[in-house]
Structures are given as C-alpha cells and as structure tokens.
Design an enzyme around this catalytic site. Structure first.
Site, short mmCIF file in Angstrom:
data_model
loop_
_atom_site.label_atom_id
_atom_site.label_comp_id
_atom_site.label_asym_id
_atom_site.label_seq_id
_atom_site.Cartn_x
_atom_site.Cartn_y
_atom_site.Cartn_z
N LYS B 79 0.88 -1.09 0.02
CA LYS B 79 -0.09 0.08 0.04
C LYS B 79 0.95 1.23 0.02
O LYS B 79 2.05 1.34 0.66
CB LYS B 79 -0.86 -0.04 1.06
N SER B 154 -9.76 1.56 2.87
CA SER B 154 -8.74 2.31 1.82
C SER B 154 -7.79 1.29 1.24
O SER B 154 -7.13 1.80 0.36
CB SER B 154 -8.08 3.55 2.61
N SER B 178 -9.95 -0.40 6.92
CA SER B 178 -9.32 -0.37 5.85
C SER B 178 -8.59 -1.76 5.21
O SER B 178 -8.11 -1.54 4.01
CB SER B 178 -8.20 0.60 5.82
#
Lengths: 97, 488
Positions: B79, B154, B178
C-alpha cells in the site's frame, strides 16, 4: 434534519486555523456537509459520561524511553534531496513577513 | 494454473523444492499486471526492473545452495502509505507527489530481510481516508468481481492486487476497517493485528492511536506466514508493544472445541443486508458444527462507536497532517507572496476534498471552546466501547460478526454523501477503537451479482493465534476461500 451547528464565518475561521483557503463553492458545500456530520456526532450527547475517564491510548499508559546514545541517522544530503527549494544546506521559503 | 495464482505458502514450498524459480513466478505476476491492471488500476506504480533483478539474485542464491530466506522471493504488493526506499510513496495524494523516501518502514525492512520482493505500490484512498478507493487523487481502483463496483477502502489497491492474482500477497493499513473491508469486498483474507503488534515506523500517519499495518492474502496460512515476519517490538515506534511473537503458522491447526464464541446482537439489527446476514449466519453455524460454543451477547454502547471513532480519527488526522506545509518535501505551490500564503496554497492545492473535510472537522473538534464537547467526549465514549469488549472477553474467546453491512457498492453511489460512506465502517471500526485484532474471511457470495461477502473474527489483544486458528478451521471446513476466482 441537520441542525445549524456552524455558520459560514466559523467554516472560514476553521479553514484559517488549518491553513486552508476555500473558494465560495467549497465553503457552501462544506457548510452543509459539516453541519450534517456534526449533527450526527451530537448523538454522543445521549450518553452520560460525567464519571468516565477518557481513553487517549488503548494499550499503553507509560512513556517508552530508550538509552540516550548517538546512533547513525540519515545523511543531511539524503533529506535535502527531497526538495529543490534549498541553499547551502538550508530550506528556502518565501519571505516570512 | 498460472504461477501468479499461487498462494504464498504453496509458492514457498515450490521454490524450496526447486519446482519453480522466483523469476518464473515474477514473470507471470507482471504478465497478469500487464493483462488486467489497465482495467482494474490496483497499482499506482510498478517496480518491474527492481523486482526482476531481485528475483534473479535470489534464484542465484538458491542455485548456489545458500540458505533460502523464509519468504523466498515472494512477490508482495505494498500500500502506498508505507515508505519504501527509492520507490515513490505518495499516499495517493498530490501533496506527496514525487516524494521518494530515503528510508524503509520497519515492516519493509523486515520483509526484505526475509527475502520478499516489492512488485509495486498500490492505490488507496488519499492518506487512508475513505471506504471505497474513490478518494485517490490519481485513479479509481475497480472491483475484479464487478468492474462497476468499488473494491472497498482504503487498502483497495492491495486487496485487488491479491484478488486478481496481480500479487501473491499484499500489505495494507487499517485505521477503521481499511484492510478488512476491501478484503471482504474482494473475497480474500484481511488481517488487522492488535494495535502495537506491528511497527508503524515509516508508515505515514493518519490517526496514530488507531492505525495498524496488516496483511491481505489468499489464505489464512498466508496471513500467518506474513505475520511471523512483520510482528514484533520495534524501538523506532514508541507505541510498539513488547510482547513475544508466537509462530503463527502453529496456530493453523485443527480444532476449535475449546473456544467460546460471542455473537453481538447489535451487529445483526437494521441496516444489515439480508444476503450478508444469511451468509454470516451460515458461517456461524459452521463454527458451531466444528464444536465451538456459540452464544448471543450484547455490546450496549456500540451504536455510539461510529461518531466517536470519526471524531477521534479526524482530530488526530488534523494534527498529523499539519506537517504538510510545502517546506521540506512533496508539493510546494509557487507564486506565493509570503510564507503563510505558501502554506495555504500548498495545502489547498495538495489535499483532496475528503482530506480537507476531515482536517476541517478535526480542527473544529480540537479548537478552543469545542474540545470538551467533541474530542474529550469521544475519548470518554471510547472508554465505554473498550469496556463493552472487555466485558464480553471475560467469558468468550472470540467475537463473530459481519465485516460490512453491505457487499461492494457501485462506483459513485456514496461519494457525494460523506456521512453515508462513513457508515460502511460501522462493523469494523469498533475493533480499532478497542485496539483489538480482527480478521475478515470470505463466507459466500450474493446470489444475483456474485459479490463476495466477508465475516469477521475478533479476538482479545495479542491473541491473533486464536483468530488465525478459527479462520483456518473455517477455511478448511467451508473450502470456500479463494477457490472461486473473478473473471477479468
């Protein structure tokens, strides 16, 4: 139905505190959205928390200390390379006053 | 079967037995990225050259009969909120565009040392603020099961990279769901460890008392494998817990008869999609059939968790994001008359609208005259939420519940209504509020649209072992997880 918790002046004031400059369109959108969200947040007032201690950190209550010894750190150059606005090892910014 | 479809644990076995080379797998991974990522947009950038060089280097080591490192060249997606030396890390934000970290986050240092290879940086909601991936400043990642729908956020890019076999495994972060939410929307396993279990050093901060690094994987054993590498105390993170790290792969063994399971009735009330409810109830039945003792419980204050969570997250965000001023790195808006102007122009041009919204609300909640009414109140409610969980965990080992009230929703469906979007996190964020570990695993699909449904396994602090054991037993019994693949 959302209450009127903050007005346009307060939206401008808060933007100023956060160093943001909103245009008129953003101001009116945020005015509506922030009021919707803050109205929802008011739900917390249903709870009596008079005698409840706040939790700022969930698992630790003590500070973490380590020995005060010098360890290698990043070379200044590696950090200064992250910007083109520099001179003689200093960060360059527009005039302050 | 293409090699990029391998589960992490099977990959490592095949490399050890010299049935495949790291390079062969890497080539298949990049082939898949080339084939599907133009559509799915999981990656913000690819580390093709570096990854192929690393693959060759590790293959050479294996050929020379050197000791094979534990992750054996495993291709991992990261990420874009986790700092990687020499690879741009911008959190899907314009304000950090061009920022190439001069150091690795502790988790990156650890996985590299264990022989993992970074194949690229994945898309996300800007700074982790969002539940759909639509808040990225650069692109919208799509759900591989239905490309008109969001992958969840996310860590949506990380989830899609794994679900679409564009990576064997991925790292993400979880502040209010997330990791678990996109894992459930994409049909994979998402693990959020206990707060403090994994170092946050080098992970760009959103809400420091809630953020935690975790894994997105194709199997429960894969999560255990990665947890073995990333878990543990770190001097560089003052909130890192000095707690021994067990061998999590040992937790993946049969038997859950000794465990007591709690089902919080508040999680099954209005707002829960019927198909999600049915799937989760079936999963709970499976746990019961496996010999787990299941009982209904109450978390009486849980309906207050969401507003308290958002207040705390926004307040911490407004403080954490104050450092983006254009002076030392990242974006600087030109043509400013003075320093104050430069700050304002940089921040206004650099942040997207959701980030600005959260900074505004956080600043307001912390401002003079409102602190007690909002921020302090939210912290007190946090205490009540934690007490609710403590009470349940006195008698029970594990809490079972849905991961999300709904399956993946349409792109554009909630983006104009922030409050509705926030409600997506209703079942995941209490775990962060109480600092608990939680895992989401697939438990079925919707009938008509074939969208994955996830259910959540929550444990006591630092009892990831039990969570992994339950998830492993469920996975064995249901045979479901990741056996079904999206058609892309």
């Amino acid at each position: 139905m959302a209450e009127r918790i903050i007005d346009k002046k307060e939206v401008e004031y808060v933007a100023g505190l956060a160093k943001l400059e909103l245009n008129e369109e953003q101001k009116s959108l945020f005015l509506k959205q922030l009021n919707d969200i803050l109205t929802y947040f008011k739900k917390l007032n249903e709870l009596d928390t008079e005698l409840v201690e706040p939790t700022s950190h969930i698992l630790h209550s003590a500070n973490a200390f380590h020995e005060d010894v010098i360890k290698p750190s990043l070379p200044q150059e590696a950090v200064m390379n992250l910007t083109q606005h520099k001179k003689n090892g200093y960060f360059k910014v527009p005039k302050i006053l | 079967m293409q090699l990029n479809e391998l589960k992490g644990i099977d990959y490592i076995e095949m490399v050890r037995q010299r049935k495949v080379t790291v390079e062969e797998v890497m080539i298949d991974v990049f082939h898949q990225i080339d084939r599907v990522d133009e559509k799915l947009k999981a990656y913000l950038r690819i580390n093709r050259k570096g990854a192929l060089e690393d693959a060759k280097r590790i293959d050479q080591k294996i050929k020379n009969n050197s000791k094979i490192p534990p992750l054996a060249g495993l291709p991992v997606a990261i990420k874009d909120i986790i700092c990687t030396t020499g690879i741009e890390t911008n959190c899907a934000s314009r304000i950090l565009q061009g920022f190439v970290p001069p150091y690795d986050a502790t988790v990156i240092r650890k996985i590299k040392k264990a022989g993992a290879i970074i194949i690229g940086k994945t898309n996300m909601d800007e700074f982790g603020m969002g539940s759909s991936n639509e808040n990225s400043a650069f692109q919208v990642t799509l759900n591989p099961w239905d490309m008109t729908r969001v992958p969840g956020g996310s860590s949506g890019g990380s989830a899609v990279s794994v679900a679409a076999d564009e990576a064997l495994m991925a790292l993400g972060t979880d502040t209010g769901g997330s990791i678990r939410l996109p894992a459930s929307f994409c049909g994979i396993v998402g693990m959020k460890p206990t707060y403090g279990r994994v170092s946050r050093y080098g992970v760009v901060a959103y809400a420091s008392s809630l953020d935690q690094v975790g894994t997105l994987t194709k199997s429960v054993k894969d999560a255990a494998l990665m947890m073995n590498v990333i878990g543990g105390h770190d001097d560089m993170d003052s909130t890192s817990a000095d707690v021994p790290v067990p061998d999590f792969l040992d937790s993946c063994r049969e038997g859950i008869k000794d465990l007591k399971f709690a089902i919080p009735r508040e999680y099954f009330k209005e707002g829960l999609n019927v198909e999600v409810k049915d799937s989760v109830m079936k999963a709970i039945n499976t746990i019961s059939e496996l010999g787990g003792k299941v009982e209904e419980v109450s978390l009486p204050n849980i309906e207050y968790a969401l507003p308290a969570y958002y207040l705390i997250a926004m307040a911490e965000a407004s403080s954490n994001l104050a450092k983006y001023d254009g002076v030392q790195y990242g974006l600087r808006s030109g043509d400013s008359n003075n320093l104050e102007d430069m700050y304002r122009n940089t921040r206004t041009n650099g942040f997207g609208s959701e980030v600005i919204r959260r900074i505004m609300l956080g600043t307001y909640a912390l401002s003079s005259g409102y602190y007690d009414a909002y921020y302090l109140k939210a912290q007190k409610v946090r205490t009540l939420i934690k007490r609710d969980f403590d009470e349940v965990f006195k008698k029970f080992d594990i809490i079972l519940c849905p991961t999300s009230p709904v399956p993946a929703f349409k792109v554009g469906e909630k983006i104009d209504d922030p409050l509705t979007m926030y409600l997506t996190d209703v079942y995941t964020m209490p775990v962060n509020m109480a600092g608990l570990p939680g895992l989401s695993i697939n438990c079925g699909f919707t009938a008509k649209e074939t969208l994955p449904i996830g259910f959540q396994i929550i444990g006591r602090p630092f009892e990831e072992e039990k969570i992994l054991r339950v998830a492993y037993n469920y996975e064995l019994q249901s045979g479901k997880n990741c056996s079904r693949k999206p058609t892309i």
